[in-house]
Design a protein around this motif. Structure first.
Motif, short mmCIF file in Angstrom:
data_model
loop_
_atom_site.label_atom_id
_atom_site.label_comp_id
_atom_site.label_asym_id
_atom_site.label_seq_id
_atom_site.Cartn_x
_atom_site.Cartn_y
_atom_site.Cartn_z
N ASP A 12 0.84 -1.20 0.00
CA ASP A 12 0.00 0.00 0.00
C ASP A 12 0.88 1.25 0.00
O ASP A 12 2.11 1.16 0.04
N LYS A 13 0.24 2.42 -0.03
CA LYS A 13 0.97 3.68 -0.14
C LYS A 13 1.87 3.92 1.07
O LYS A 13 2.99 4.43 0.93
N GLU A 14 1.38 3.57 2.24
CA GLU A 14 2.15 3.82 3.46
C GLU A 14 3.43 2.98 3.47
O GLU A 14 4.52 3.49 3.78
N ALA A 18 7.37 4.42 3.22
CA ALA A 18 8.33 4.03 4.27
C ALA A 18 9.52 3.29 3.68
O ALA A 18 10.67 3.52 4.07
N ALA A 50 5.13 12.33 0.26
CA ALA A 50 4.96 11.31 1.30
C ALA A 50 6.30 10.65 1.64
O ALA A 50 6.58 10.35 2.80
N ALA A 54 8.23 10.68 5.24
CA ALA A 54 8.71 9.45 5.87
C ALA A 54 10.19 9.55 6.22
O ALA A 54 10.63 9.04 7.25
#
Length: 256
Positions: A12-14, A18, A50, A54
């Protein structure tokens, strides 16, 4: 010297943000150990920012000597300095303002309220590139260049079937009628981007799947600009599962 193209898929995007942040920190340490300095070209967009957020949130952030890192941009929206649409402003808020980076190590494109004439602004940035280039060269060697990818396959502000993606002589181009707002943009050209040692493309979402699939299938870079993104040493597509649905299995690298 090898030139690899790899696709790394994340759930996923998260997880994607990361993972890229962690790899960026590790690779930057390696580059500084090897070369003593680093030139990084940043991108904007949801995933580009993003990743910077991170990086800022990582415990490893402060292990790097940021005084030895120079930051550049692959492209910029030609708007006022304070505009929330500027990639520079978003990058500063996400990361750069939180780092002990000397101001002279940050190289943003001119804003429209600094240099109102966009052609002059392009010339000024080209001169900035040359000022930090090795002798006899027109631009510095970027160690890592981050790129986002649009649903139409554009990279930086090089759009399909436009003059910018075909430019081979200039280092900086002017885009006056961007298909997505704001219309006026400044962008590095494809030869400058492809002179980078490493190009890292970060993309997520099913709306990017077609462009990614076409790029990896060998589409023309004038029609699908991302197909023409190739770093000197390595080209890595960091993607989430939604963006990877059209990627052949044999091109997907094992996770790490």
């Amino acid at each position: 010297m090898t030139n690899e193209r790899r696709v790394l898929v994340h759930p996923d995007k998260e997880a994607l943000a990361a993972s890229v942040a962690a790899r960026f920190l590790t690779k930057t340490i390696d580059i500084l150990d090897d070369l003593g300095a680093a030139n990084i070209a940043l991108t904007g967009g949801t995933m580009g920012i993003a990743v910077l957020e991170a990086v800022n949130g990582s415990p490893a952030r402060d292990t790097i000597d940021w005084s030895k890192v120079h930051f550049w941009w692959g492209d910029e929206r030609f708007v006022e300095k304070s505009s929330e649409e500027r990639n520079e402003r978003q990058a500063r808020e996400a990361l750069l303002d939180h780092l002990p980076v000397p101001p002279e190590n940050i190289h943003p494109f001119p804003a429209s309220d600094e240099i109102p004439d966009i052609e002059e602004a392009a010339s000024v940035y080209a001169a900035e590139l040359q000022a930090f280039a090795p002798e006899g060269q027109a631009f510095p060697k970027f160690d890592i260049t981050f790129l986002g990818v649009g649903p139409d396959g554009h990279i930086a502000s090089l759009f399909p079937d436009r003059a910018g993606i075909r430019e081979t002589e200039a280092t900086v181009i002017v885009e006056r009628e961007s298909p997505k707002p704001p219309p006026q943009r400044l962008s590095l050209t494809r030869p400058v981007l492809n002179a980078s040692d490493r190009i890292w493309l970060v993309l997520s979402g099913s709306d990017k799947a077609s462009a990614l699939g076409l790029a990896l299938a060998g589409a023309s870079y004038t029609e699908v600009p991302v197909a023409g993104a190739k770093g000197r040493k390595r080209t890595v597509f960091f993607v989430d599962k939604d963006a990877a649905v059209d990627v052949p299995e044999n091109l997907i690298a094992p996770s790490y």
